[in-house]
Scaffold this active site. Sequence first.
Site, PDB file in Angstrom:
ATOM      1  N   ARG A 236       0.845  -1.191   0.000  1.00 28.98           N
ATOM      2  CA  ARG A 236       0.000   0.000   0.000  1.00 28.98           C
ATOM      3  C   ARG A 236       0.881   1.242   0.000  1.00 28.98           C
ATOM      4  O   ARG A 236       1.936   1.260   0.638  1.00 28.98           O
ATOM      5  CB  ARG A 236      -0.877   0.045   1.264  1.00 28.98           C
ATOM      6  N   GLU A 265      -2.546   7.737  -3.949  1.00 28.27           N
ATOM      7  CA  GLU A 265      -2.885   7.313  -5.309  1.00 28.27           C
ATOM      8  C   GLU A 265      -4.370   7.583  -5.581  1.00 28.27           C
ATOM      9  O   GLU A 265      -5.170   7.557  -4.651  1.00 28.27           O
ATOM     10  CB  GLU A 265      -2.548   5.817  -5.505  1.00 28.27           C
ATOM     11  N   HIS A 283      -1.473   0.354  -9.356  1.00 23.34           N
ATOM     12  CA  HIS A 283      -2.107  -0.554  -8.377  1.00 23.34           C
ATOM     13  C   HIS A 283      -2.770  -1.717  -9.126  1.00 23.34           C
ATOM     14  O   HIS A 283      -3.958  -2.006  -8.923  1.00 23.34           O
ATOM     15  CB  HIS A 283      -3.133   0.192  -7.509  1.00 23.34           C
TER      16      HIS A 283
HETATM   17  O1  LIG Z   1      -4.367  -4.247  -3.585  1.00 19.99           O
HETATM   18  C1  LIG Z   1      -5.059  -5.174  -3.836  1.00 19.99           C
HETATM   19  C2  LIG Z   1      -5.788  -5.892  -2.829  1.00 19.99           C
HETATM   20  O2  LIG Z   1      -5.780  -5.467  -1.659  1.00 19.99           O
HETATM   21  O3  LIG Z   1      -6.407  -6.896  -3.169  1.00 19.99           O
END
Ligand SMILES: O=CC(=O)O
Length: 325
Positions: A236, A265, A283
């Site tokens: 993250r 983000e 992401h």
């Molecule tokens: O970032 C992706 C998730 O948390 O599945």
Amino acid sequence: MPYKACIALSRRVPEILLERLREHADIRMPESDAPPDLVSLMREADYALVIPGDRVDRALLDACPRLKMVSTVSAGFDHIDVDACTAWNVRVCNTPGAVVASTADMAFALLLSAARRVVEADAFVRAGRWNKEAAPLFGMDVHHKRMGIIGLGRIGMELAKRARGFDMDVAYHNRRRLSPEEEERLGVRYLNLDTLLEQSDAVMVQVPYGSATHHLIGAPQLARMKPSAVLVNTSRGGVVDDAALAEALRQGRIAAAGLDVTEGEPEVHPELLKLPNVVLTPHSGASTRETHLRMTLEAFDNLLDAIHGEPLRNCVNPAKKEESA
Ligand SMILES: O=CC(=O)O
């Protein structure tokens, strides 16, 4: 007529997948692919399907009094105020199983791209510079180097497996230390964070975000890393201090970075965008067609468990205890 539950989906889902839900509930979903106003969508809902970026907070819970359960199509759930959900007696479920292997693949893709300068090399070829310039784009080997994994959960363990295929030496740092048998089975050894940072060629960040991990990697930690090291973050944004990272990359204090997530983000720190030695992806660690389908189905299973009053397999918060009389 018996009461039919209402599920609000925060994004459009192909009709063919919805059949399983429609048998048991009425479905509400946005008309377009744009992010919806969650309150209007969920006001009447008993259950909700959300994705990262949809903020489930006290204001939303207050506005949606019928909500019993939120199912997120993600492993991470830092977009959901879980404590508030517990206080409102709203259960929260995630999809931890579906994302593991694809996210580990993406972390490896970022490591290889950053270490071997794949994106720079692509731009070099497209700019017609191949054969015209004497100096090749030297990168760093990944095979036979040391990988340091920060956060040895399920994704971290998949990374360790992939690293062994590259003949890498694998160290890890984790809140919980594995047993010697588990360490042996995975071929990993424990290091404290400072030593891991000092000794690793590839530092892979794979911890959940929270107050304990905010800026876990900041200027002091980056200063400990080798000048030849590559940092990869597929967990993250916010776990890494992006301003400090941009400065370390600009000054050559570390060699390169691969980031699938950034602080704030979809905004990206402007200094990171200027640097050739950082590879950025939006992401998309779990964004393969197969994994996205698995995540959606896992999130649907969570909803169906809740609708049928079955035990919740992927629940991250407890049911609120009834006040004793
Ligand atoms: O970032 C992706 C998730 O948390 O599945």
